[in-house]
Structure formats: structure tokens, C-alpha cells
Scaffold this motif. Structure first.
Motif, PDB file in Angstrom:
ATOM      1  N   LYS A 108       9.706   4.806 -13.367  1.00 16.62           N
ATOM      2  CA  LYS A 108      11.002   4.125 -13.353  1.00 16.62           C
ATOM      3  C   LYS A 108      11.623   4.186 -11.960  1.00 16.62           C
ATOM      4  CE  LYS A 108      15.413   4.058 -15.860  1.00 16.62           C
ATOM      5  NZ  LYS A 108      16.227   4.761 -16.887  1.00 16.62           N
ATOM      6  N   ILE A 109      12.025   3.031 -11.432  1.00 17.64           N
ATOM      7  CA  ILE A 109      12.761   2.987 -10.159  1.00 17.64           C
ATOM      8  C   ILE A 109      14.226   3.237 -10.459  1.00 17.64           C
ATOM      9  CG2 ILE A 109      13.337   1.631  -8.115  1.00 17.64           C
ATOM     10  CD1 ILE A 109      10.384   2.227  -8.332  1.00 17.64           C
ATOM     11  N   VAL A 110      14.822   4.218  -9.784  1.00 18.32           N
ATOM     12  CA  VAL A 110      16.207   4.610 -10.072  1.00 18.32           C
ATOM     13  C   VAL A 110      17.004   4.762  -8.776  1.00 18.32           C
ATOM     14  CG1 VAL A 110      15.538   5.843 -12.180  1.00 18.32           C
ATOM     15  CG2 VAL A 110      15.663   7.091 -10.009  1.00 18.32           C
ATOM     16  N   PRO A 111      18.333   4.688  -8.854  1.00 20.39           N
ATOM     17  CA  PRO A 111      19.152   5.065  -7.700  1.00 20.39           C
ATOM     18  C   PRO A 111      18.834   6.505  -7.315  1.00 20.39           C
ATOM     19  CG  PRO A 111      20.488   4.005  -9.391  1.00 20.39           C
ATOM     20  CD  PRO A 111      19.151   4.255 -10.001  1.00 20.39           C
ATOM     21  N   VAL A 112      18.867   6.803  -6.030  1.00 15.54           N
ATOM     22  CA  VAL A 112      18.401   8.117  -5.579  1.00 15.54           C
ATOM     23  C   VAL A 112      19.206   9.271  -6.173  1.00 15.54           C
ATOM     24  CG1 VAL A 112      19.773   8.237  -3.452  1.00 15.54           C
ATOM     25  CG2 VAL A 112      17.536   9.363  -3.554  1.00 15.54           C
ATOM     26  N   SER A 113      20.473   9.040  -6.515  1.00 15.67           N
ATOM     27  CA  SER A 113      21.290  10.119  -7.096  1.00 15.67           C
ATOM     28  C   SER A 113      20.714  10.612  -8.417  1.00 15.67           C
ATOM     29  CB  SER A 113      22.733   9.651  -7.307  1.00 15.67           C
ATOM     30  OG  SER A 113      22.791   8.628  -8.284  1.00 15.67           O
ATOM     31  N   GLN A 114      19.974   9.745  -9.126  1.00 19.22           N
ATOM     32  CA  GLN A 114      19.416  10.156 -10.415  1.00 19.22           C
ATOM     33  C   GLN A 114      18.308  11.198 -10.278  1.00 19.22           C
ATOM     34  OE1 GLN A 114      18.520   7.256 -13.406  1.00 19.22           O
ATOM     35  NE2 GLN A 114      20.299   5.985 -12.914  1.00 19.22           N
ATOM     36  N   LEU A 115      17.765  11.339  -9.079  1.00 19.76           N
ATOM     37  CA  LEU A 115      16.754  12.364  -8.854  1.00 19.76           C
ATOM     38  C   LEU A 115      17.380  13.755  -8.794  1.00 19.76           C
ATOM     39  CD1 LEU A 115      14.413  10.675  -6.219  1.00 19.76           C
ATOM     40  CD2 LEU A 115      14.365  10.530  -8.711  1.00 19.76           C
TER      41      LEU A 115
ATOM     42  N   GLU B 264       5.065  -4.356 -10.365  1.00 22.55           N
ATOM     43  CA  GLU B 264       4.219  -4.364 -11.563  1.00 22.55           C
ATOM     44  C   GLU B 264       3.348  -3.108 -11.633  1.00 22.55           C
ATOM     45  OE1 GLU B 264       4.182  -6.276 -14.262  1.00 22.55           O
ATOM     46  OE2 GLU B 264       5.973  -7.175 -13.393  1.00 22.55           O
ATOM     47  N   GLU B 265       2.942  -2.600 -10.471  1.00 18.40           N
ATOM     48  CA  GLU B 265       2.145  -1.375 -10.436  1.00 18.40           C
ATOM     49  C   GLU B 265       2.948  -0.196 -10.974  1.00 18.40           C
ATOM     50  OE1 GLU B 265      -1.182   1.115  -9.492  1.00 18.40           O
ATOM     51  OE2 GLU B 265      -0.941  -1.060  -9.726  1.00 18.40           O
ATOM     52  N   PHE B 266       4.243  -0.164 -10.681  1.00 20.24           N
ATOM     53  CA  PHE B 266       5.097   0.915 -11.177  1.00 20.24           C
ATOM     54  C   PHE B 266       5.292   0.797 -12.690  1.00 20.24           C
ATOM     55  CE2 PHE B 266       5.633   1.458  -6.783  1.00 20.24           C
ATOM     56  CZ  PHE B 266       6.192   2.704  -6.559  1.00 20.24           C
ATOM     57  N   LYS B 267       5.414  -0.418 -13.172  1.00 26.27           N
ATOM     58  CA  LYS B 267       5.533  -0.623 -14.617  1.00 26.27           C
ATOM     59  C   LYS B 267       4.255  -0.178 -15.320  1.00 26.27           C
ATOM     60  CE  LYS B 267       8.789  -4.500 -14.267  1.00 26.27           C
ATOM     61  NZ  LYS B 267       8.980  -5.966 -14.475  1.00 26.27           N
TER      62      LYS B 267
ATOM     63  N   LYS C  34       0.829  -1.206   0.000  1.00 23.75           N
ATOM     64  CA  LYS C  34       0.000   0.000   0.000  1.00 23.75           C
ATOM     65  C   LYS C  34       0.867   1.261   0.000  1.00 23.75           C
ATOM     66  CE  LYS C  34      -3.926  -2.120   2.402  1.00 23.75           C
ATOM     67  NZ  LYS C  34      -4.686  -2.184   3.679  1.00 23.75           N
ATOM     68  N   GLN C  35       1.952   1.221   0.767  1.00 24.55           N
ATOM     69  CA  GLN C  35       2.851   2.368   0.814  1.00 24.55           C
ATOM     70  C   GLN C  35       3.572   2.563  -0.515  1.00 24.55           C
ATOM     71  OE1 GLN C  35       1.403   3.783   3.332  1.00 24.55           O
ATOM     72  NE2 GLN C  35       3.320   4.497   4.251  1.00 24.55           N
ATOM     73  N   MET C  36       3.863   1.470  -1.193  1.00 20.82           N
ATOM     74  CA  MET C  36       4.454   1.568  -2.536  1.00 20.82           C
ATOM     75  C   MET C  36       3.483   2.235  -3.504  1.00 20.82           C
ATOM     76  SD  MET C  36       7.635   0.405  -2.963  1.00 20.82           S
ATOM     77  CE  MET C  36       7.778  -0.313  -4.608  1.00 20.82           C
ATOM     78  N   VAL C  37       2.201   1.927  -3.371  1.00 20.74           N
ATOM     79  CA  VAL C  37       1.192   2.592  -4.212  1.00 20.74           C
ATOM     80  C   VAL C  37       1.146   4.077  -3.884  1.00 20.74           C
ATOM     81  CG1 VAL C  37      -1.268   2.740  -4.761  1.00 20.74           C
ATOM     82  CG2 VAL C  37      -0.173   0.499  -4.542  1.00 20.74           C
TER      83      VAL C  37
END
Length: 262
Positions: free
Chosen positions: A242-249, A234-237, A197-200
Motif C-alpha cells: 500500500k502506498i501511503v502518506p509518509v506520516s502513516q509509517l 501495478e507492481e505494488f498492487k 526499476k527503482q520503484m521495484v
């Protein structure tokens, strides 16, 4: 003729708005980072995350028997590494902080020494976030010392968001050190369904802001955290996040490839 113009032009304007909005959404790339704290501590979930295929950022506790091992394991498998700096909370056991925590009774000289030693004990670290610290993060002098060391070592900062009175944002901005703040805690309740739920929630925050940061943990809640995170991918897809290393933010704010600045 006048009647035709009155109907036709608003229609054209309305169509343009829809097209422009669609093009904007197509250009915008949504990115989320998942920081997993407490590597170097407990073992629950460690292998799941470090042998998994989700590009989490591994925040490693310094000064533990497995600090170096977990940092090297993460780096070897392509995961970004941070120092998870223990700082004094308003409530909680001192033992939860581990060795050499940053406490408000220390001299600033000792604070600097401990921060430098913490960074040295976690190989490949490119950033730093606070472990607990609801009391210490409100101390301006202590936070300034930490941020100064981060600047010297070219580390970015993530404020874990343990206190609304944190001094990290204002001092980081003053000193020109890149900082972002945590949006979501994933495992504040030890349940894999809660983590999902927190991921959503993280996905929704990311859609609103364009990027989002969640923090979870290995150790006691590590297994349920890893299960919940992996089940939610799958919800993110589906949402094209896109899940990224935090430095990419920080990438859009980078003015120097070696040290991103505001």
C-alpha cells in the motif's frame, strides 16, 4: 510404533511452521511512502502528481513564488505536505539551494530564524526533510537547532540520506522527535525506465523491512519521474503493498495523536 512416531511428529512440527508463517504474512501490512521533493520550484511533473491518484507526500521548497500555491494545491487534493529545507552541500552551486538556505557559516540564532520562517512559508506542513545538505547535516549544532524547532512545531523528520555522517538520527532520538530515513532515490538517473526499476527496488525493500521510503522530484526530472512512478503502481498492487502518506509509517509508534514520539 516407535518408527511411526519418529516420522509423524517432525511432519506435524513442519506443518505448524508453514501455517504460522502464512498467518504472519497475512497479518503483516506492507506500506511504502513516495516523497516527491522540489514542489515550489520547477514545474515538470507538478500537475501529474498533484492531480494524480497516488498518495505521494509533497515536499515543498520554502521562500519561492509558488511555495504557498503548491502547498495549498497539494492539501486541497488530499496530499500530505512537508517542508523541503534547503541545506548546504559539500558540492554544488549555491543557486541550487534557493533563498535563505541553512549554511554552516550562519549563527545558530539565524539558523533557528530561517527554519521557523521556512515552516511558516509552507502551509499545512506536518513534517520536514532536507534538500541537499551533505555538509550541513554533519554539523551537530546546526542539526540540533533544526530538530529543536521541529519538536516545538510538532513536525516529524525524514532524513533524505545525503550523507552517511548525518547527525539527524542520533539527535532526533535524543530529543524524542520521530524520524525515518530515505531508502531509495527514484530519479538519480533521468529516465522513466530507471524510475520504474527503482520503484521495484522500493517494493523489495518494503517486503524485507515491512515499510519503505523513496524520494523523487518534480522539476527537471519531474516528467520522467511521474511517468515511471505511475507505470510501476501495478507492481505494488500485485505485491499487496500500500502506498501511503509518509506520516502513516510512524503510526505504530504514535503515543499522542498530535505528536508521534519514539
Amino acid at each position: 510404533m516407535k518408527k511411526f512416531a519418529l516420522i509423524f511428529f517432525p511432519f506435524l512440527f513442519f506443518s505448524f511452521q508453514i501455517t504460522a508463517k502464512a498467518e504472519t504474512n497475512e497479518i503483516k501490512e506492507l506500506k511504502a511512502a513516495i516523497i516527491i521533493d522540489d514542489f515550489g520550484g520547477g514545474t515538470g511533473g507538478v500537475r501529474d502528481f498533484l492531480e494524480g491518484d497516488i498518495p505521494i507526500t509533497a515536499a515543498v521548497m520554502p521562500f519561492t513564488p509558488t511555495s504557498k500555491q503548491h502547498a495549498e494545491w497539494a492539501h486541497k487534493n488530499g496530499f500530505e505536505v512537508m517542508v523541503h529545507l534547503p541545506m548546504e552541500p559539500k558540492r554544488g552551486k549555491r543557486s541550487w539551494l534557493g533563498p535563505k538556505p541553512i549554511t554552516v557559516d550562519l549563527s545558530l540564532k539565524e539558523v533557528r530564524k530561517r527554519v521557523e520562517e521556512a515552516i511558516d512559508s509552507v502551509p499545512y506542513a506536518v513534517g520536514l526533510n532536507n534538500h541537499m545538505g551533505s555538509l550541513a547535516v554533519e554539523d551537530e549544532k546546526i542539526v540540533r537547532t533544526i530538530v529543536e524547532v521541529a519538536k516545538e512545531r510538532k513536525l516529524f523528520l525524514i532524513d533524505s540520506g545525503t550523507s552517511p555522517g548525518t547527525k539527524f538520527p542520533e539527535i532526533a532520538k535524543e530529543l524524542g522527535v520521530p524520524l525515518l530515513k530515505r531508502d531509495i532515490f527514484l530519479d538519480d538517473i533521468s529516465s522513466s525506465s530507471h524510475v520504474r526499476k527503482q520503484m521495484v527496488r522500493l517494493a523489495k525493500v518494503t517486503e524485507i523491512k515491512g515499510q519503505g521510503i523513496a524520494i523523487g522530484h518534480v522539476g527537471v526530472t519531474g516528467k520522467v519521474c511521474s511517468i515511471g512512478v505511475f507505470e510501476a503502481i501495478e507492481e505494488f498492487k500485485r505485491r499487496n503493498i500500500k502506498i501511503v502518506p509518509v506520516s502513516q509509517l510512524f503510526s505504530e509508534k504514535m503515543t499522542n495523536k498530535n505528536f508521534p514520539l519514539y
